[in-house]
Scaffold this motif. Sequence first.
Motif, PDB file in Angstrom:
ATOM      1  N   VAL A 110      33.009  21.930  41.237  1.00 17.56           N
ATOM      2  CA  VAL A 110      33.272  21.149  40.021  1.00 17.56           C
ATOM      3  C   VAL A 110      33.452  22.043  38.790  1.00 17.56           C
ATOM      4  N   MET A 111      33.516  23.331  38.997  1.00 17.65           N
ATOM      5  CA  MET A 111      33.712  24.242  37.865  1.00 17.65           C
ATOM      6  C   MET A 111      35.141  24.171  37.354  1.00 17.65           C
ATOM      7  N   ASN A 112      35.297  24.347  36.050  1.00 16.44           N
ATOM      8  CA  ASN A 112      36.645  24.417  35.500  1.00 16.44           C
ATOM      9  C   ASN A 112      37.187  25.839  35.632  1.00 16.44           C
ATOM     10  N   GLU A 113      38.432  26.026  35.258  1.00 19.94           N
ATOM     11  CA  GLU A 113      39.110  27.304  35.461  1.00 19.94           C
ATOM     12  C   GLU A 113      38.439  28.439  34.679  1.00 19.94           C
ATOM     13  N   PHE A 114      38.000  28.132  33.467  1.00 22.59           N
ATOM     14  CA  PHE A 114      37.368  29.140  32.620  1.00 22.59           C
ATOM     15  C   PHE A 114      36.093  29.665  33.268  1.00 22.59           C
ATOM     16  N   ASP A 115      35.264  28.759  33.784  1.00 25.31           N
ATOM     17  CA  ASP A 115      33.996  29.151  34.386  1.00 25.31           C
ATOM     18  C   ASP A 115      34.201  29.880  35.717  1.00 25.31           C
ATOM     19  N   LEU A 116      35.160  29.432  36.497  1.00 23.11           N
ATOM     20  CA  LEU A 116      35.472  30.124  37.757  1.00 23.11           C
ATOM     21  C   LEU A 116      35.873  31.573  37.490  1.00 23.11           C
ATOM     22  N   SER A 117      36.753  31.748  36.518  1.00 21.42           N
ATOM     23  CA  SER A 117      37.217  33.086  36.161  1.00 21.42           C
ATOM     24  C   SER A 117      36.052  33.969  35.716  1.00 21.42           C
ATOM     25  N   ASN A 118      35.204  33.446  34.835  1.00 25.27           N
ATOM     26  CA  ASN A 118      34.077  34.226  34.330  1.00 25.27           C
ATOM     27  C   ASN A 118      33.095  34.593  35.441  1.00 25.27           C
ATOM     28  N   GLN A 154      44.925  34.878  30.834  1.00 27.35           N
ATOM     29  CA  GLN A 154      43.757  35.760  30.838  1.00 27.35           C
ATOM     30  C   GLN A 154      42.896  35.541  32.075  1.00 27.35           C
ATOM     31  N   ALA A 155      42.756  34.286  32.488  1.00 25.23           N
ATOM     32  CA  ALA A 155      41.953  33.988  33.670  1.00 25.23           C
ATOM     33  C   ALA A 155      42.617  34.543  34.936  1.00 25.23           C
ATOM     34  N   LEU A 156      43.941  34.428  35.025  1.00 24.53           N
ATOM     35  CA  LEU A 156      44.665  34.997  36.169  1.00 24.53           C
ATOM     36  C   LEU A 156      44.408  36.498  36.267  1.00 24.53           C
ATOM     37  N   SER A 157      44.496  37.161  35.124  1.00 23.44           N
ATOM     38  CA  SER A 157      44.259  38.600  35.072  1.00 23.44           C
ATOM     39  C   SER A 157      42.842  38.942  35.511  1.00 23.44           C
ATOM     40  N   ASN A 158      41.862  38.204  34.994  1.00 25.16           N
ATOM     41  CA  ASN A 158      40.461  38.483  35.318  1.00 25.16           C
ATOM     42  C   ASN A 158      40.160  38.295  36.804  1.00 25.16           C
ATOM     43  N   ILE A 159      40.717  37.243  37.391  1.00 26.89           N
ATOM     44  CA  ILE A 159      40.404  36.976  38.792  1.00 26.89           C
ATOM     45  C   ILE A 159      41.107  37.977  39.712  1.00 26.89           C
ATOM     46  N   LEU A 160      42.338  38.346  39.404  1.00 26.93           N
ATOM     47  CA  LEU A 160      43.006  39.373  40.217  1.00 26.93           C
ATOM     48  C   LEU A 160      42.260  40.701  40.130  1.00 26.93           C
ATOM     49  N   TRP A 161      41.778  41.007  38.931  1.00 27.51           N
ATOM     50  CA  TRP A 161      40.974  42.226  38.773  1.00 27.51           C
ATOM     51  C   TRP A 161      39.716  42.140  39.627  1.00 27.51           C
ATOM     52  N   LEU A 180      47.372  32.898  43.124  1.00 21.58           N
ATOM     53  CA  LEU A 180      47.288  33.455  41.770  1.00 21.58           C
ATOM     54  C   LEU A 180      48.535  34.254  41.438  1.00 21.58           C
ATOM     55  N   ALA A 181      49.018  35.052  42.396  1.00 26.22           N
ATOM     56  CA  ALA A 181      50.219  35.861  42.165  1.00 26.22           C
ATOM     57  C   ALA A 181      51.414  34.972  41.844  1.00 26.22           C
ATOM     58  N   GLN A 186      54.977  32.798  36.408  1.00 23.25           N
ATOM     59  CA  GLN A 186      55.275  31.622  35.589  1.00 23.25           C
ATOM     60  C   GLN A 186      54.638  31.715  34.200  1.00 23.25           C
ATOM     61  N   LYS A 187      53.595  32.541  34.082  1.00 17.51           N
ATOM     62  CA  LYS A 187      52.838  32.577  32.828  1.00 17.51           C
ATOM     63  C   LYS A 187      52.841  33.948  32.168  1.00 17.51           C
ATOM     64  N   VAL A 188      53.703  34.838  32.641  1.00 16.26           N
ATOM     65  CA  VAL A 188      53.684  36.209  32.151  1.00 16.26           C
ATOM     66  C   VAL A 188      54.018  36.315  30.668  1.00 16.26           C
ATOM     67  N   ASP A 189      54.837  35.400  30.142  1.00 12.38           N
ATOM     68  CA  ASP A 189      55.215  35.479  28.724  1.00 12.38           C
ATOM     69  C   ASP A 189      54.018  35.336  27.790  1.00 12.38           C
ATOM     70  N   GLY A 190      52.964  34.683  28.257  1.00 10.86           N
ATOM     71  CA  GLY A 190      51.798  34.492  27.398  1.00 10.86           C
ATOM     72  C   GLY A 190      50.724  35.537  27.596  1.00 10.86           C
ATOM     73  N   MET A 191      51.030  36.594  28.336  1.00 10.68           N
ATOM     74  CA  MET A 191      49.997  37.581  28.654  1.00 10.68           C
ATOM     75  C   MET A 191      49.849  38.631  27.563  1.00 10.68           C
ATOM     76  N   ALA A 192      48.590  38.951  27.268  1.00  8.84           N
ATOM     77  CA  ALA A 192      48.278  40.016  26.318  1.00  8.84           C
ATOM     78  C   ALA A 192      48.455  41.368  27.005  1.00  8.84           C
ATOM     79  N   PRO A 193      48.568  42.461  26.230  1.00  5.36           N
ATOM     80  CA  PRO A 193      48.727  43.799  26.828  1.00  5.36           C
ATOM     81  C   PRO A 193      47.663  44.125  27.872  1.00  5.36           C
ATOM     82  N   GLN A 194      46.392  43.815  27.570  1.00  5.58           N
ATOM     83  CA  GLN A 194      45.323  44.135  28.512  1.00  5.58           C
ATOM     84  C   GLN A 194      45.470  43.373  29.821  1.00  5.58           C
ATOM     85  N   ALA A 195      45.941  42.130  29.745  1.00  5.28           N
ATOM     86  CA  ALA A 195      46.134  41.341  30.959  1.00  5.28           C
ATOM     87  C   ALA A 195      47.239  41.943  31.829  1.00  5.28           C
TER      88      ALA A 195
END
Length: 631
Positions: A110-118, A154-161, A180-181, A186-195
């Motif tokens: 029942v976790m949301n995406e933010f909590d799963l990633s963290n 950001q969550a995609l980046s964190n989970i792949l890491w 995830l890949a 589909q979401k690369v345009d919104g990615m920050a440099p660190q991601a």
Amino acid sequence: IKNTISLSALLAVVDQEVDSPIFNDFHMSAVFTQVAYFKKQKKISLSDARSGVWPRISARLRNLLQKDAVPPRAIANVLWALVEVYPHIGAHVTAAIPALVGRLGDKADVMNEFDLSNCLWAIAHLYDSEPALLNAVQPLVETTSRKANDFVPQALSNILWAAARLQEAAPSVLEAVKPLAEQVCQKVDGMAPQALSNIAWSAAKLQNKAPTVLKVIPCIVERIPAKVNDMTPQALSNILYAGACLQEAAPAILMSLPSDVAPGVLTALPSIIAQIPQNLLKMKAPEVKMSRWAATQLTDEACGTVALHAQRGQVDNMVPQDLSNNLWAAAKLQDAVPEVLAAVAAIAARIPKKVEDMVPQALSNCLWAAAKLQDAVPEVLTAIPAIRARIPDKVEDMIPQHLANSLWAVARLQDTVPEVLAAVPALASRIPDKVEDMVPQELSNNIWAAAKLQDAVPEVLTAVPAIASRIPDMVNDMVPQDLSSNLWAAARLQDAVPEVLRAVPAIAARIPDKVEEMVPQALSNCLWAAAKLQDAVLEVLTAVPEIAAHIPDKVEDMNPQALSNSFWAVAKLQDAAPGVLMAMRALSQQLTCQIMALKLQELQMSAWAASELGEDELESQLKKELAQRKR
């Protein structure tokens, strides 16, 4: 809790309420979040970390978890905060980890995406210290895969890491990589440099066990040039590392390399390389280490830029792992970027002061690098006694690669630093326990080193039977150099360790399939070894015709010793394997041109062989040169 301005003030507040019924999950989450904030502000003192309030906080957390009174968001917050504060209070919270793991499993669905990633990100950070956390990975991954469409960049980046970090310890994490890949592009345009940087690094780490991750590379490399000016030194280092790892599997990441540097690969690293010089001095030692390793693999203008970092006053600030990695990189870079050799003496001088804190891999890397660098920078040898002294204490924790590299290095260093031989008994005693896990090159390096070391340290021979018994099972995966080294070593070791002969038939049977790829020295070694082994193992003769057939094409590239050894072997083998005579004419002609370059023993061997083979003209010339040398 939120209004406290110091950790001591926070603990004073908590001290009054932590044991009361009013202290709930909301307060617990706020406490850990605030402590993480103080950690980032560097406001945790030793007295704070030792406070008697921590065991009570841990007990309260365990109690709340056992009562199922902590919702998913609070669990994720506590776990996220632990990454920051664990080095200070880890001993106090360990007792609560089993309950935390249990609730993670129950709440993952029942976790949301933010909590799963963290949670996955935190587990990847903490599992070395708290292995029990790995039990929560499977349920978290199952929910992650199902909700992949909902993750933000950001969550995609964190989970792949996290997947890259956890793939060995918790292989189930790899199940999430494909969904995830698919979302990354589909979401690369919104990615920050660190991601972007984290995803590139993760792809490099995951490519072997989850090759579907490579589909993200074309997407992210299109974005890197536009984001590179905003990248931190760590992000630049990560992408340079990824480029080196992925250049074969996903050449798109190299597409910005100049065409004269990487022919056929045309678009993300020029922009990265251009940023390296101005960021070098801001890089931490681990980031420099990674960039330097990448430079050894890319061998382009990045090499010169990155390799010089160690000359800029950084050596004194390096931790043991960085010293080891920089010395290793210098050994790899010395031909492509000779300037890096200027840093070696300083690194070597620093190693004895840090060697006590080196892990087995660092010791092994330093020893290997010193063996590679000794001719170019003799000062590197000053580090050997200190490294050697630590190996017996660390050998129990060495993996097969460390053992093989260390023994190989000792064999190379024995003449210049004889005291390094004191490390051999400990290394040799450990090898039989690890031989089942050795890859072909490690087997080859070990048996070659044993052959080289047998006279100086007979104890090395105790490792040979186990190595020899493993070779037949691995021979099909051996490259030509391994086959040559193994056959040569068997010839050298046959009298001292007859068990080594058991490996010869399998090696000989494999050589004809690989002989076309052999370099001149390997061909010569194989022929010499066959001549030495023919009486003990007749099967070795099956390899001789193919070896001999390929010598005429390689003879012009043979050095004088290889020529002499090969010619001697032809004479010794002519009766048992007449096919060897295919090589005689080419060897005879080349020896005629090389007579002046032959050493005395080589002249004697060649003269004997010429007599046995009926090469009268060559025999006369060789004997004439011998007579002149003896005057």
